[in-house]
Design an enzyme around this catalytic site. Structure first.
Site, mmCIF file in Angstrom:
data_model
loop_
_atom_site.group_PDB
_atom_site.id
_atom_site.type_symbol
_atom_site.label_atom_id
_atom_site.label_comp_id
_atom_site.label_asym_id
_atom_site.label_seq_id
_atom_site.Cartn_x
_atom_site.Cartn_y
_atom_site.Cartn_z
ATOM 1 N N SER A 190 38.505 25.668 37.079
ATOM 2 C CA SER A 190 37.078 25.628 36.783
ATOM 3 C C SER A 190 36.842 26.123 35.365
ATOM 4 O O SER A 190 37.586 26.976 34.861
ATOM 5 C CB SER A 190 36.309 26.521 37.769
ATOM 6 N N TYR A 209 35.427 34.953 41.351
ATOM 7 C CA TYR A 209 35.807 33.544 41.262
ATOM 8 C C TYR A 209 36.342 33.218 39.873
ATOM 9 O O TYR A 209 37.388 32.568 39.738
ATOM 10 C CB TYR A 209 34.583 32.686 41.585
#
Length: 252
Positions: A138, A151
């Site tokens: 990501s 995350y």
């Protein structure tokens, strides 16, 4: 059918990017092992693969459970392509206010499970002289993400894992790469990301829209192909240009 005779393991395969990647790899000829926690959804994906003429095996399991590796060894003793897609989010908010168990869960699923899986499949890949390790990363791993420290940290760790394995295994026929995603429309992102944040991400994406799981899956297939043997240690953006430049739409 460039992956004919190969076995691909896709984690988080019950829906979204995992499902799309499994279908695309099966179209390339791979036998696909589907790993996720949702039994019914997994069986539905298996049925989709088989309806298109491919072969698949649904393997129910939680990646934080050590027993899943024993079942994986029995079900798929030879894994040629590993797609580390499984991920989870913690509650959005300031880092100091996020419950510790949620932080630990994110690190376990998003990073440590990926490390364990790579470690599990590498010996066989090296022995056969062929392997493709593909991580679903990501932009949060390189740009950071306010309200999602755990995350972002896990995705940054994936990048370090990817590069190190690429260096270590390059001369044994094993490549290691990472797809750096922007906003992709899936059930998980729709449920976990606040609409205001989604709108801001779209405004900051030059192409002006979220990506689709199928667009990510095509990049997975590309990196898995034997003809991609000279690509390793690469971060391939599948982000619509999120994070690039300055342009008027950002002011909206």
């Amino acid at each position: 059918m460039e992956l004919s005779g190969k076995t691909a393991l896709v984690t988080g395969a019950a829906r979204g990017i995992g499902r799309a990647s499994a279908l695309e790899l099966a179209r390339a000829g791979a036998h696909v092992v589907l790993l996720a926690r949702s039994t019914d959804a997994l069986q539905a994906v298996q049925a989709e693969v088989e309806a298109e003429g491919g072969t698949a095996l649904a393997l129910h399991g939680d990646l934080t459970d050590p027993a899943v590796f024993e079942r994986l060894a029995d079900a798929a003793p030879a894994v040629d392509v590993l797609v580390n897609n499984a991920a989870c989010f913690a509650t959005y908010g300031p880092f100091e206010g996020v419950p510790a168990d949620e932080i630990e869960r994110v690190m376990e699923v998003d990073l440590l499970a990926a490390m364990r899986l790579v470690r599990h499949v590498l010996p066989g890949m090296k022995d056969r002289g062929f392997g493709r390790v593909i991580h679903i990363g990501s932009v949060a791993g390189s740009l950071g993400g306010a309200g999602q420290v755990a995350y972002s940290t896990a995705k940054a760790g994936l990048r370090g894992l990817m590069v190190s394995v690429a260096v270590e295994c390059a001369r044994q026929g094993v490549t290691s790469n990472l797809l750096e995603l922007g906003l992709v429309t899936t059930e998980r992102t729709s449920a976990a990301i606040d609409p205001a944040i989604r709108d801001a991400l779209v405004r900051n994406t030059p192409v002006g829209r979220p990506g689709t799981p199928e667009e990510v899956a095509w990049a997975v297939r590309f990196l898995a192909a034997p003809r991609s043997a000279y690509i390793t240690g690469a971060v391939l953006p599948v982000s619509g240009g999120l994070g690039l430049g300055l342009y008027p739409e950002q002011l909206g």
